[in-house]
Design a protein around this motif. Structure first.
Motif, PDB file in Angstrom:
ATOM      1  N   MET A  34     -62.072 -45.413 -81.357  1.00 44.99           N
ATOM      2  CA  MET A  34     -63.463 -45.250 -81.764  1.00 44.99           C
ATOM      3  C   MET A  34     -63.977 -43.864 -81.399  1.00 44.99           C
ATOM      4  SD  MET A  34     -64.187 -48.115 -83.197  1.00 44.99           S
ATOM      5  CE  MET A  34     -65.957 -47.882 -83.394  1.00 44.99           C
ATOM      6  N   GLY A  55     -59.689 -48.603 -74.132  1.00 49.47           N
ATOM      7  CA  GLY A  55     -60.730 -47.972 -73.340  1.00 49.47           C
ATOM      8  C   GLY A  55     -60.226 -47.133 -72.180  1.00 49.47           C
ATOM      9  N   ARG A  72     -66.408 -49.038 -74.168  1.00 48.97           N
ATOM     10  CA  ARG A  72     -66.287 -50.087 -75.178  1.00 48.97           C
ATOM     11  C   ARG A  72     -66.106 -51.426 -74.495  1.00 48.97           C
ATOM     12  NH1 ARG A  72     -61.462 -48.599 -78.928  1.00 48.97           N
ATOM     13  NH2 ARG A  72     -61.948 -50.627 -79.866  1.00 48.97           N
ATOM     14  N   ASN A  74     -64.381 -54.739 -75.843  1.00 53.72           N
ATOM     15  CA  ASN A  74     -63.658 -55.345 -76.957  1.00 53.72           C
ATOM     16  C   ASN A  74     -64.010 -56.819 -77.148  1.00 53.72           C
ATOM     17  OD1 ASN A  74     -62.431 -52.951 -77.628  1.00 53.72           O
ATOM     18  ND2 ASN A  74     -60.511 -53.412 -76.561  1.00 53.72           N
ATOM     19  N   THR A  78     -67.954 -53.930 -79.478  1.00 59.05           N
ATOM     20  CA  THR A  78     -68.999 -52.914 -79.391  1.00 59.05           C
ATOM     21  C   THR A  78     -68.508 -51.686 -78.623  1.00 59.05           C
ATOM     22  OG1 THR A  78     -70.713 -54.630 -79.426  1.00 59.05           O
ATOM     23  CG2 THR A  78     -71.377 -52.457 -78.674  1.00 59.05           C
ATOM     24  N   VAL A  79     -68.899 -50.536 -79.105  1.00 61.04           N
ATOM     25  CA  VAL A  79     -68.666 -49.279 -78.407  1.00 61.04           C
ATOM     26  C   VAL A  79     -70.028 -48.676 -78.091  1.00 61.04           C
ATOM     27  CG1 VAL A  79     -68.451 -47.931 -80.532  1.00 61.04           C
ATOM     28  CG2 VAL A  79     -67.430 -47.086 -78.430  1.00 61.04           C
ATOM     29  N   CYS A  96     -71.036 -43.657 -85.375  1.00 63.14           N
ATOM     30  CA  CYS A  96     -69.776 -44.110 -84.801  1.00 63.14           C
ATOM     31  C   CYS A  96     -68.763 -44.266 -85.933  1.00 63.14           C
ATOM     32  CB  CYS A  96     -69.932 -45.406 -84.026  1.00 63.14           C
ATOM     33  SG  CYS A  96     -70.320 -46.853 -85.020  1.00 63.14           S
TER      34      CYS A  96
END
Length: 122
Positions: A34, A55, A72, A74, A78-79, A96
């Motif tokens: 991301m 991450g 983030r 998982n 969501t980040v 993003c």
């Protein structure tokens, strides 16, 4: 297919903080690196920060190192991008993006959100 929706932008005074969120659809979020990008008026879009699939690895552009933090979750698909010590130069639309190939500035990102506006007043 991955859909990304950013939130958390707004108007803040210089020196203030914001936390941006990017919620992803789909069950394979953890398969994507991301990234966060931004585009200021009249300027090209620039890479800001990236985070690896699990991450454990992050990457920041020099201008935000020590001020911004990408993370983030998982489990929540969501980040996040925590923006601290904001400056007027940080004013931009923040996007993003997701990639199956990596999380750096040179990575080809497959999916993009619609963006969230961050405005920093002096």
């Amino acid at each position: 297919q991955v859909q990304l929706v950013e939130s958390g932008g707004g108007l803040v005074q210089a020196g203030g903080s914001l936390r941006l969120s990017c919620a992803a659809s789909g069950r394979t979020f953890s398969s994507y690196g991301m990234g966060w990008f931004r585009q200021a008026p009249g300027k090209e879009r620039e890479f800001v920060a990236g985070i690896s699939w699990g991450g454990g690895s992050t990457y920041y552009v020099d201008s935000v190192k020590g001020r911004f933090t990408i993370s983030r979750d998982n489990a929540k698909n969501t980040v996040y991008l925590q923006l601290n010590s904001l400056k007027p130069d940080d004013t931009a639309v923040y996007y993003c993006a997701a990639s199956i190939r990596g999380w750096g500035p040179g990575t080809l990102y497959n999916y993009w959100g619609q963006g969230t506006q961050v405005t920093v007043s002096s």
